[in-house]
Scaffold this motif. Structure first.
Motif, short mmCIF file in Angstrom:
data_model
loop_
_atom_site.label_atom_id
_atom_site.label_comp_id
_atom_site.label_asym_id
_atom_site.label_seq_id
_atom_site.Cartn_x
_atom_site.Cartn_y
_atom_site.Cartn_z
N ARG A 1 0.85 -1.37 -0.10
CA ARG A 1 0.09 -0.05 0.05
C ARG A 1 0.82 1.22 -0.02
NH1 ARG A 1 -3.42 -0.52 5.13
NH2 ARG A 1 -1.20 -1.67 5.96
N VAL A 2 0.39 2.40 -0.67
CA VAL A 2 1.47 3.24 -1.03
C VAL A 2 0.84 4.75 -0.65
CG1 VAL A 2 2.99 4.44 -2.91
CG2 VAL A 2 2.31 2.03 -2.95
N ALA A 3 1.69 5.52 0.08
CA ALA A 3 1.40 7.02 0.26
C ALA A 3 2.29 7.88 -0.71
CB ALA A 3 1.87 7.38 1.52
N LEU A 4 1.48 8.46 -1.59
CA LEU A 4 2.24 9.30 -2.62
C LEU A 4 2.36 10.60 -2.24
CD1 LEU A 4 0.17 6.92 -3.98
CD2 LEU A 4 1.00 8.05 -5.98
N LEU A 5 3.92 11.34 -1.98
CA LEU A 5 3.77 12.51 -1.60
C LEU A 5 4.50 13.18 -2.62
CD1 LEU A 5 4.05 10.51 1.14
CD2 LEU A 5 5.44 12.32 1.87
N ALA B 1 -2.85 10.04 -1.81
CA ALA B 1 -1.71 11.03 -2.21
C ALA B 1 -1.78 12.10 -1.10
CB ALA B 1 -2.11 11.74 -3.54
N TRP B 2 -0.69 12.85 -0.91
CA TRP B 2 -0.53 14.07 -0.13
C TRP B 2 0.22 14.97 -0.65
CZ3 TRP B 2 -1.06 9.24 2.12
CH2 TRP B 2 -1.78 9.25 3.40
N ARG B 3 -0.34 16.37 -0.74
CA ARG B 3 0.42 17.42 -0.97
C ARG B 3 1.35 17.92 0.01
NH1 ARG B 3 -2.31 21.92 -4.36
NH2 ARG B 3 -2.48 20.45 -5.84
N VAL B 4 2.72 17.92 -0.13
CA VAL B 4 3.67 18.42 0.99
C VAL B 4 4.82 19.25 0.57
CG1 VAL B 4 4.93 16.02 0.94
CG2 VAL B 4 4.99 17.45 3.11
N ASP B 5 5.46 20.05 1.35
CA ASP B 5 6.49 20.62 1.18
C ASP B 5 7.72 19.96 1.87
OD1 ASP B 5 8.64 22.37 0.84
OD2 ASP B 5 7.61 24.11 1.88
N LEU B 6 8.45 19.41 1.08
CA LEU B 6 9.23 18.41 2.13
C LEU B 6 10.62 19.27 2.37
CD1 LEU B 6 9.12 15.13 0.08
CD2 LEU B 6 8.39 15.44 2.37
N THR B 7 10.69 20.54 2.03
CA THR B 7 11.65 21.43 2.62
C THR B 7 11.31 21.86 4.18
OG1 THR B 7 10.88 23.55 1.80
CG2 THR B 7 12.46 22.21 0.23
N LEU C 1 10.14 20.88 7.65
CA LEU C 1 10.10 19.73 8.66
C LEU C 1 8.96 19.69 9.29
CD1 LEU C 1 11.60 17.36 9.96
CD2 LEU C 1 12.43 18.84 11.73
N ALA C 2 8.11 20.84 9.66
CA ALA C 2 6.94 20.76 10.37
C ALA C 2 5.78 20.00 9.33
CB ALA C 2 6.64 22.04 10.53
N ASP C 3 5.89 20.53 8.19
CA ASP C 3 5.02 20.03 7.08
C ASP C 3 5.17 18.38 6.77
OD1 ASP C 3 3.01 20.06 5.53
OD2 ASP C 3 3.75 20.97 3.80
N ALA C 4 6.45 18.11 6.65
CA ALA C 4 6.84 16.76 6.55
C ALA C 4 6.35 16.01 7.79
CB ALA C 4 8.36 16.52 6.23
N ALA D 1 11.33 12.82 9.37
CA ALA D 1 9.79 12.85 9.77
C ALA D 1 9.33 11.18 9.74
CB ALA D 1 9.25 13.79 8.80
N ALA D 2 10.02 10.61 8.86
CA ALA D 2 9.64 9.24 8.64
C ALA D 2 9.98 8.21 9.76
CB ALA D 2 9.76 8.69 7.39
#
Length: 227
Positions: free
Chosen positions: A31-35, A48-54, A56-59, A114-115
């Motif tokens: 099962r996959v989470a798409l970021l 799917a998640w829309r995320v700003d991976l720069t 840390l709080a959002d991630a 974050a993970a």
């Protein structure tokens, strides 16, 4: 079905390589989470998640939501990144250095950070990032890109050493030129049949994310096709 019942997060999931990784791990039962920084439609059984991976709080917020939604997180594929060709002499303000560090290094470090709490709870966590063969030896116009991907590679080694006794493996693949429509458009005269297809890189990533690679950590694996 080597990844049956696994939950895998894929960053940069709507790019050419990200899509190939999503398709491959789903085919193996995950099962996959798409970021991604942009939105997109997730396949059935995924989200799917829309995320700003720069950020840390959002991630952190996003990975907490992933673990809550799926009930666990077993693996992370750090595919998000980017490329720019720019010589130092022609650079006006060095902005490409900051951009590529953010796109390639910071997204990888932030997503891993974050993970990590969720991967540690998995008991057999996996992190696979995307380095580059172009970072093994720098070339003209590749300084910022090579430096950023070299950062991903050294980070992979350091994190693997940090986590080797904690049940989480950390590896990276090193592609050469990936056979994508964008790269073909940029280099129309190149020998495209020598480039490495995204699906071939995805298969190596999927192996490193699986239980079959439990004894592999700290590896930087070239995936270069015929180049």
């Amino acid at each position: 079905m080597q990844m049956q019942a696994k939950v895998v997060a894929v960053t940069g999931a709507f790019g050419q390589l990200g899509r190939a990784v999503v398709e491959e791990v789903r085919a193996q039962g995950a099962r996959v989470a798409l970021l991604d920084v942009s939105g997109g439609q997730a396949p059935e059984g995924s989200r799917a998640w829309r995320v700003d991976l720069t950020s840390l709080a959002d991630a952190t917020r996003t990975f907490d939501e992933i673990a809550e939604h799926f009930g666990r997180l077993d693996a992370l594929a750090n595919v998000a990144g980017g490329f720019r060709w720019q010589t130092l002499e022609a650079s006006s303000d060095l902005s490409e250095w900051d951009l590529l560090h953010a796109m390639n290094v910071r997204t990888c470090v932030t997503a891993s950070k974050a993970a990590l709490p969720h991967l540690l709870r998995s008991g057999a966590g996996r992190i696979v990032s995307v380095g580059a063969m172009g970072a093994v030896k720098g070339a003209s116009g590749m300084g910022a890109y090579a430096a950023s991907k070299a950062g991903v590679m050294r980070f992979t080694e350091a994190l693997a050493d940090e986590l080797k006794l904690k049940g989480v493996t950390v590896n990276a693949v090193l592609p050469s030129i990936i056979d994508t429509p964008a790269n073909r458009a940029e280099m129309p005269q190149a020998k495209h049949d020598r480039w490495v297809p995204p699906r071939d890189i995805a298969r190596v990533i999927a192996f490193l994310l699986s239980d079959a690679a439990a004894s592999v950590t700290g590896a930087l694996i070239p995936v270069t096709g015929k180049t």
